[in-house]
Motif scaffolding. Structure first.
Motif, PDB file in Angstrom:
ATOM      1  N   PHE A  21       0.686  -3.886  -9.007  1.00 51.48           N
ATOM      2  CA  PHE A  21       2.299  -2.873  -8.474  1.00 51.48           C
ATOM      3  C   PHE A  21       3.422  -3.560  -8.277  1.00 51.48           C
ATOM      4  O   PHE A  21       4.099  -4.278  -9.177  1.00 51.48           O
ATOM      5  N   ASP A  64      -4.606  -2.632  -6.627  1.00 53.85           N
ATOM      6  CA  ASP A  64      -3.633  -1.687  -6.844  1.00 53.85           C
ATOM      7  C   ASP A  64      -2.296  -2.111  -7.087  1.00 53.85           C
ATOM      8  O   ASP A  64      -1.563  -2.045  -7.309  1.00 53.85           O
ATOM      9  N   GLY A  65      -2.366  -2.088  -5.558  1.00 55.25           N
ATOM     10  CA  GLY A  65      -1.197  -2.541  -4.845  1.00 55.25           C
ATOM     11  C   GLY A  65      -0.192  -3.892  -5.476  1.00 55.25           C
ATOM     12  O   GLY A  65       0.552  -4.308  -5.677  1.00 55.25           O
ATOM     13  N   SER A 119       3.133   1.545  -3.442  1.00 49.70           N
ATOM     14  CA  SER A 119       2.482   1.624  -4.468  1.00 49.70           C
ATOM     15  C   SER A 119       2.013   3.058  -4.244  1.00 49.70           C
ATOM     16  O   SER A 119       1.036   3.411  -5.496  1.00 49.70           O
ATOM     17  N   GLY A 120       1.130   3.305  -3.230  1.00 55.02           N
ATOM     18  CA  GLY A 120       0.661   4.696  -3.285  1.00 55.02           C
ATOM     19  C   GLY A 120      -1.110   4.499  -3.421  1.00 55.02           C
ATOM     20  O   GLY A 120      -1.807   5.731  -3.611  1.00 55.02           O
ATOM     21  N   SER A 121      -1.763   3.299  -2.781  1.00 50.79           N
ATOM     22  CA  SER A 121      -3.084   2.901  -2.563  1.00 50.79           C
ATOM     23  C   SER A 121      -3.499   2.635  -2.240  1.00 50.79           C
ATOM     24  O   SER A 121      -2.912   1.484  -1.885  1.00 50.79           O
ATOM     25  N   ARG A 122      -4.796   2.823  -1.483  1.00 49.64           N
ATOM     26  CA  ARG A 122      -5.375   2.014  -1.120  1.00 49.64           C
ATOM     27  C   ARG A 122      -6.101   0.602  -0.646  1.00 49.64           C
ATOM     28  O   ARG A 122      -6.673  -0.237  -0.417  1.00 49.64           O
ATOM     29  N   LYS A 123      -6.145   0.388  -2.689  1.00 53.63           N
ATOM     30  CA  LYS A 123      -7.328  -0.867  -3.379  1.00 53.63           C
ATOM     31  C   LYS A 123      -6.121  -1.344  -2.690  1.00 53.63           C
ATOM     32  O   LYS A 123      -5.041  -1.412  -3.601  1.00 53.63           O
ATOM     33  N   ASP A 124      -6.306  -2.821  -3.034  1.00 59.21           N
ATOM     34  CA  ASP A 124      -5.353  -4.190  -2.915  1.00 59.21           C
ATOM     35  C   ASP A 124      -4.857  -5.095  -4.301  1.00 59.21           C
ATOM     36  O   ASP A 124      -3.867  -4.613  -4.759  1.00 59.21           O
ATOM     37  N   ARG A 129       1.176  -1.306  -0.528  1.00 61.01           N
ATOM     38  CA  ARG A 129       0.156  -0.020   0.104  1.00 61.01           C
ATOM     39  C   ARG A 129       0.634   1.132  -0.104  1.00 61.01           C
ATOM     40  O   ARG A 129       0.442   2.156  -1.071  1.00 61.01           O
ATOM     41  N   HIS A 130       2.057   1.428   0.626  1.00 61.64           N
ATOM     42  CA  HIS A 130       3.044   2.881   0.707  1.00 61.64           C
ATOM     43  C   HIS A 130       3.498   2.471   0.008  1.00 61.64           C
ATOM     44  O   HIS A 130       3.688   3.784  -0.779  1.00 61.64           O
TER      45      HIS A 130
END
Length: 272
Positions: free
Chosen positions: A48, A44-45, A37-42, A34-35
């Motif tokens: 990444f 998206d992470g 990738s800059g996203s809180r969506k699994d 999450r950190h």
């Protein structure tokens, strides 16, 4: 001779349960991607981790390389880190092959967690079309759902079939009367275009070609990239079935979480 009750109780308590360590390792991995990738969506992470330059991808991919040979045709043995990781993947596969662990997606779709059937890519975006023997086969979004059409290229007003579906539903397509009215070859062509749009295409990591990725006594027939992505999706599936309360408690199911936990530790070792 059977163990006395108190001895059997202590033996049961002595068995290591890897559920707790797995959850903690996943929490650490989740916090990292999450950190990073800059996203809180699994989703998206995980995308990444699988496709963008990052410490886990850089550290794990070399350990998953296909079988290599030297100039004399002799197999070059893997280094110890690669052997350990591939053995863990082999053990995880054996556990999943021997016991069905399933996860529910979209409330009513049950999928088995397996390296033999894993979603590692998205289907082609709509619209999709294909031309064959003077006909154009097209799948597109229409009226809040999907629509399949078969029409003449030379005379678009000559429509052979117009078949609506709610979404990707092969059974609904094949059950439609206009699909049945097409020739065998026409049905096959339309079905090929339709399957191309599958939002969750599944891959059997043992059914491809190439040199093969040897993991102890099993061989994956896929690329290192496919195995890396499949590994992440399998572990994510184990996370989901556990945290969603779907995991059927049994020794066979719990056994899969030991190699999964140790694989997560290998991932985390890349970011320390």
């Amino acid at each position: 001779m059977a163990l006395p009750p108190h001895a059997a109780d202590w033996m049961n308590r002595a068995e290591i349960d890897y559920i707790g360590p797995f959850v903690k390792a996943w929490a650490a991995f989740n916090a990292w991607y999450r950190h990073a990738s800059g996203s809180r969506k699994d989703r998206d992470g995980l995308r990444f981790v699988k496709t963008q330059p990052n410490p886990v991808r850089s550290g794990i991919m070399p350990l998953l390389r296909p079988m290599q040979r030297d100039g004399h045709g002799n197999i070059i043995p893997d280094g110890e880190p690669a052997q350990k990781l591939k053995l863990l993947i082999r053990d995880l596969h054996v556990c999943l092959d021997g016991f069905h662990i399933e996860v529910t997606r979209d409330e009513d779709v049950v999928e088995r967690i397996s390296f033999r059937s894993v979603c590692i890519s998205n289907g082609a975006a709509l619209p999709q079309s294909s031309d064959s023997y003077g006909l154009r086969y097209r799948v597109e979004k229409a009226n809040g759902g999907w629509q399949c059409t078969v029409k003449s290229i030379a005379n678009p007003a000559n429509v052979r079939a117009t078949i609506p579906t709610v979404g990707f539903d092969v059974d609904a397509l094949q059950a439609h009367e206009q699909f049945a009215a097409l020739s065998v070859a026409q049905r096959a062509t339309l079905l090929e275009v339709f399957n191309r749009c599958n939002p969750r295409p599944f891959t059997d990591l043992f059914a491809g070609g190439g040199a093969g990725i040897v993991a102890s006594d099993i061989t994956f027939r896929c690329s290192d990239q496919q195995l890396f992505e499949g590994l992440i999706e399998v572990i994510y599936g184990l996370r989901n079935t556990l945290l969603h309360g779907e995991l059927q408690p049994s020794p066979q199911a719990f056994a899969a979480y030991e190699p999964a936990y140790r694989i997560l530790l290998t991932f985390l070792g890349c970011v320390r």
